[in-house]
Design a protein around this motif. Structure first.
Motif, PDB file in Angstrom:
ATOM      1  N   ILE A 178       0.806  -1.227   0.000  1.00  0.00           N
ATOM      2  CA  ILE A 178       0.000   0.000   0.000  1.00  0.00           C
ATOM      3  C   ILE A 178       0.837   1.274   0.000  1.00  0.00           C
ATOM      4  CG2 ILE A 178      -1.890  -1.176   1.190  1.00  0.00           C
ATOM      5  CD1 ILE A 178      -1.096   0.259   3.751  1.00  0.00           C
ATOM      6  N   ASP A 179       2.119   1.192   0.354  1.00  0.00           N
ATOM      7  CA  ASP A 179       2.959   2.385   0.433  1.00  0.00           C
ATOM      8  C   ASP A 179       3.833   2.485  -0.823  1.00  0.00           C
ATOM      9  OD1 ASP A 179       5.139   4.271   1.126  1.00  0.00           O
ATOM     10  OD2 ASP A 179       4.221   4.231   3.114  1.00  0.00           O
ATOM     11  N   HIS A 180       3.586   3.486  -1.648  1.00  0.00           N
ATOM     12  CA  HIS A 180       4.322   3.595  -2.917  1.00  0.00           C
ATOM     13  C   HIS A 180       5.796   3.887  -2.716  1.00  0.00           C
ATOM     14  CE1 HIS A 180       3.480   7.867  -2.099  1.00  0.00           C
ATOM     15  NE2 HIS A 180       4.545   8.114  -2.839  1.00  0.00           N
ATOM     16  N   HIS A 181       6.184   4.406  -1.532  1.00  0.00           N
ATOM     17  CA  HIS A 181       7.603   4.641  -1.256  1.00  0.00           C
ATOM     18  C   HIS A 181       8.399   3.326  -1.227  1.00  0.00           C
ATOM     19  CE1 HIS A 181       5.681   8.301   0.449  1.00  0.00           C
ATOM     20  NE2 HIS A 181       6.776   8.899  -0.002  1.00  0.00           N
ATOM     21  N   LEU A 182       7.695   2.229  -0.980  1.00  0.00           N
ATOM     22  CA  LEU A 182       8.366   0.937  -0.859  1.00  0.00           C
ATOM     23  C   LEU A 182       8.233   0.091  -2.128  1.00  0.00           C
ATOM     24  CD1 LEU A 182       7.351  -0.057   2.790  1.00  0.00           C
ATOM     25  CD2 LEU A 182       9.339   1.246   2.013  1.00  0.00           C
ATOM     26  N   HIS A 183       7.780   0.698  -3.208  1.00  0.00           N
ATOM     27  CA  HIS A 183       7.650  -0.035  -4.468  1.00  0.00           C
ATOM     28  C   HIS A 183       8.984  -0.037  -5.213  1.00  0.00           C
ATOM     29  CE1 HIS A 183       2.971   0.455  -4.608  1.00  0.00           C
ATOM     30  NE2 HIS A 183       3.413  -0.238  -3.582  1.00  0.00           N
ATOM     31  N   THR A 184       9.948  -0.712  -4.605  1.00  0.00           N
ATOM     32  CA  THR A 184      11.290  -0.834  -5.165  1.00  0.00           C
ATOM     33  C   THR A 184      11.669  -2.313  -5.169  1.00  0.00           C
ATOM     34  OG1 THR A 184      12.371  -0.643  -3.003  1.00  0.00           O
ATOM     35  CG2 THR A 184      11.919   1.417  -4.199  1.00  0.00           C
ATOM     36  N   PRO A 185      12.690  -2.705  -5.946  1.00  0.00           N
ATOM     37  CA  PRO A 185      13.097  -4.114  -5.972  1.00  0.00           C
ATOM     38  C   PRO A 185      13.421  -4.677  -4.593  1.00  0.00           C
ATOM     39  CG  PRO A 185      14.087  -2.956  -7.804  1.00  0.00           C
ATOM     40  CD  PRO A 185      13.412  -1.911  -6.969  1.00  0.00           C
ATOM     41  N   MET A 186      14.097  -3.890  -3.761  1.00  0.00           N
ATOM     42  CA  MET A 186      14.478  -4.369  -2.432  1.00  0.00           C
ATOM     43  C   MET A 186      13.262  -4.827  -1.634  1.00  0.00           C
ATOM     44  SD  MET A 186      16.330  -2.189   0.597  1.00  0.00           S
ATOM     45  CE  MET A 186      16.396  -2.790   2.267  1.00  0.00           C
ATOM     46  N   TYR A 187      12.206  -4.018  -1.647  1.00  0.00           N
ATOM     47  CA  TYR A 187      11.019  -4.350  -0.861  1.00  0.00           C
ATOM     48  C   TYR A 187      10.112  -5.340  -1.589  1.00  0.00           C
ATOM     49  CZ  TYR A 187      12.693  -0.832   2.288  1.00  0.00           C
ATOM     50  OH  TYR A 187      13.489  -0.139   3.157  1.00  0.00           O
ATOM     51  N   PHE A 188      10.221  -5.403  -2.901  1.00  0.00           N
ATOM     52  CA  PHE A 188       9.530  -6.454  -3.646  1.00  0.00           C
ATOM     53  C   PHE A 188      10.060  -7.817  -3.213  1.00  0.00           C
ATOM     54  CE2 PHE A 188       9.849  -9.242  -7.470  1.00  0.00           C
ATOM     55  CZ  PHE A 188       8.505  -9.566  -7.576  1.00  0.00           C
ATOM     56  N   PHE A 189      11.393  -7.958  -3.141  1.00  0.00           N
ATOM     57  CA  PHE A 189      11.989  -9.212  -2.693  1.00  0.00           C
ATOM     58  C   PHE A 189      11.617  -9.507  -1.240  1.00  0.00           C
ATOM     59  CE2 PHE A 189      15.431  -8.150  -5.948  1.00  0.00           C
ATOM     60  CZ  PHE A 189      14.891  -8.999  -6.907  1.00  0.00           C
ATOM     61  N   LEU A 190      11.578  -8.466  -0.410  1.00  0.00           N
ATOM     62  CA  LEU A 190      11.214  -8.651   0.994  1.00  0.00           C
ATOM     63  C   LEU A 190       9.777  -9.153   1.125  1.00  0.00           C
ATOM     64  CD1 LEU A 190      11.673  -8.433   4.010  1.00  0.00           C
ATOM     65  CD2 LEU A 190      11.175  -5.976   3.864  1.00  0.00           C
ATOM     66  N   SER A 191       8.872  -8.613   0.313  1.00  0.00           N
ATOM     67  CA  SER A 191       7.478  -9.072   0.377  1.00  0.00           C
ATOM     68  C   SER A 191       7.351 -10.525  -0.063  1.00  0.00           C
ATOM     69  CB  SER A 191       6.587  -8.170  -0.484  1.00  0.00           C
ATOM     70  OG  SER A 191       6.886  -8.308  -1.860  1.00  0.00           O
ATOM     71  N   ILE A 192       8.135 -10.920  -1.073  1.00  0.00           N
ATOM     72  CA  ILE A 192       8.127 -12.312  -1.518  1.00  0.00           C
ATOM     73  C   ILE A 192       8.692 -13.212  -0.425  1.00  0.00           C
ATOM     74  CG2 ILE A 192       9.024 -13.956  -3.201  1.00  0.00           C
ATOM     75  CD1 ILE A 192       6.929 -12.079  -4.330  1.00  0.00           C
ATOM     76  N   LEU A 193       9.769 -12.780   0.238  1.00  0.00           N
ATOM     77  CA  LEU A 193      10.362 -13.551   1.330  1.00  0.00           C
ATOM     78  C   LEU A 193       9.363 -13.711   2.474  1.00  0.00           C
ATOM     79  CD1 LEU A 193      12.844 -14.951   2.585  1.00  0.00           C
ATOM     80  CD2 LEU A 193      13.537 -12.709   3.474  1.00  0.00           C
TER      81      LEU A 193
END
Length: 310
Positions: free
Chosen positions: A51-66
């Motif tokens: 929900i937070d567009h500030h975190l729409h980066t590869p680093m946090y994409f991988f974190l969400s998958i993890l």
């Protein structure tokens, strides 16, 4: 050696925590609390990143998958362990045991490989920042996640099929879930080939990504030390601190579990090690990234403010 067809064992019975009969209710309460915290923490992290567009980066994409993978990883093991502790279901079918092992190993290997991918992401961000958006574009990120998932479950399938083709003479599993070594201990036939296969898969899933991460972090630290300003060095170290903490604990627990000699520990010690990487480790991901990551804390704060205003 006595041999029987493995179809004679149609179900297994868990004997985990049988030496702690008087403490099983206490263990149930503790493990249930940890499980709820794990689920809540990982769900919060995935939701905040979404929900937070500030975190729409590869680093946090991988974190969400993890976080998603860790959630399913714990779901495969802990609910059945909890039911066993209160005497509701201490048996599991032959197919159910094979299925549990397949998904447990699949998510476990995927998590190990995902941590390596996250390390590469940090390497590109710090060592090659000008080309970061080109190298780590969304197509590449999606391909990386797909590749580690396919690799993880392919290795898991090979391991599970190889193990459950063996003949089994004893249905009593001295453990609280269908892990590799406790199941191999029940086999009537020689497990030499399976032991070699387990070692190869452990090297591919643990040693290879751990070595890759070691080299990656040597290069990262070398680059950081060449940054002129102390503030720049601090920020660079901060972006890696959470990931490095999770990596050390995760690979440390996995290495102890799968590379120690067979007879080095007692069954109770083996179960304690297993509790660490099945109950404690999945909780570390949300805790570490929540407490040590400023961006995640800021995103959570923004979400709480929006909720209170609405």
């Amino acid at each position: 050696m006595k041999t029987k067809n493995h179809s004679e064992v149609s179900a297994f019975v868990f004997q985990g925590f049988s030496n702690f009969q008087e403490h099983q209710i206490t263990l149930f309460v503790v493990f249930l609390a940890l499980y709820i915290l794990t689920l809540a923490g990982n769900v919060i992290i995935v939701t905040i990143i979404r929900i937070d567009h500030h975190l729409h980066t590869p680093m946090y994409f991988f974190l969400s998958i993890l976080s998603t993978s860790e959630t399913f990883y714990s779901l495969v093991i802990i609910p059945r362990m909890l039911s066993s502790l209160v005497g509701l279901s201490q048996s599991i079918s032959f197919i159910g045991c094979a299925t549990q092992m397949f998904f447990f190993l699949g998510f476990a290997i995927t998590n190990c490989l995902l941590l390596a991918v996250m390390g590469y992401d940090r390497y590109v961000a710090i060592c090659n920042p000008l080309r970061y958006s080109v190298i780590m574009n969304w197509r590449v990120c999606t391909l990386m996640v797909s590749s580690v998932g396919i690799t993880g479950f392919s290795l898991s399938l090979v391991q599970a099929v190889a193990i459950f083709r063996l003949p089994f003479c004893d249905p009593l599993i001295e453990h609280f879930f269908c892990d590799v070594r406790p199941i191999l201990d029940l086999a009537c036939a020689s497990t030499f080939i399976n032991d070699i296969l387990t070692l190869i898969i452990s090297l591919l899933a643990i040693s290879a990504p751990a070595t890759f991460l070691l080299i990656t972090y040597i290069l990262i630290i070398s680059t950081i030390l060449h940054i002129a300003s102390a503030e720049g060095q601090r920020k660079a170290f901060a972006t890696c601190a959470s990931h490095l903490t999770v990596v050390i604990i995760h690979y440390g627990c996995a290495s102890i579990a799968y590379f120690k000699p067979k007879s080095e520990n007692t069954k109770d010690q083996d179960q304690l090690i297993s509790v660490t990487y099945t109950v404690i480790t999945p909780l570390l991901n949300p805790v570490v990234y929540s407490l040590r990551n400023k961006e995640v804390k800021d995103a959570l704060s923004r979400a709480l403010r929006r909720k209170s205003l609405s």
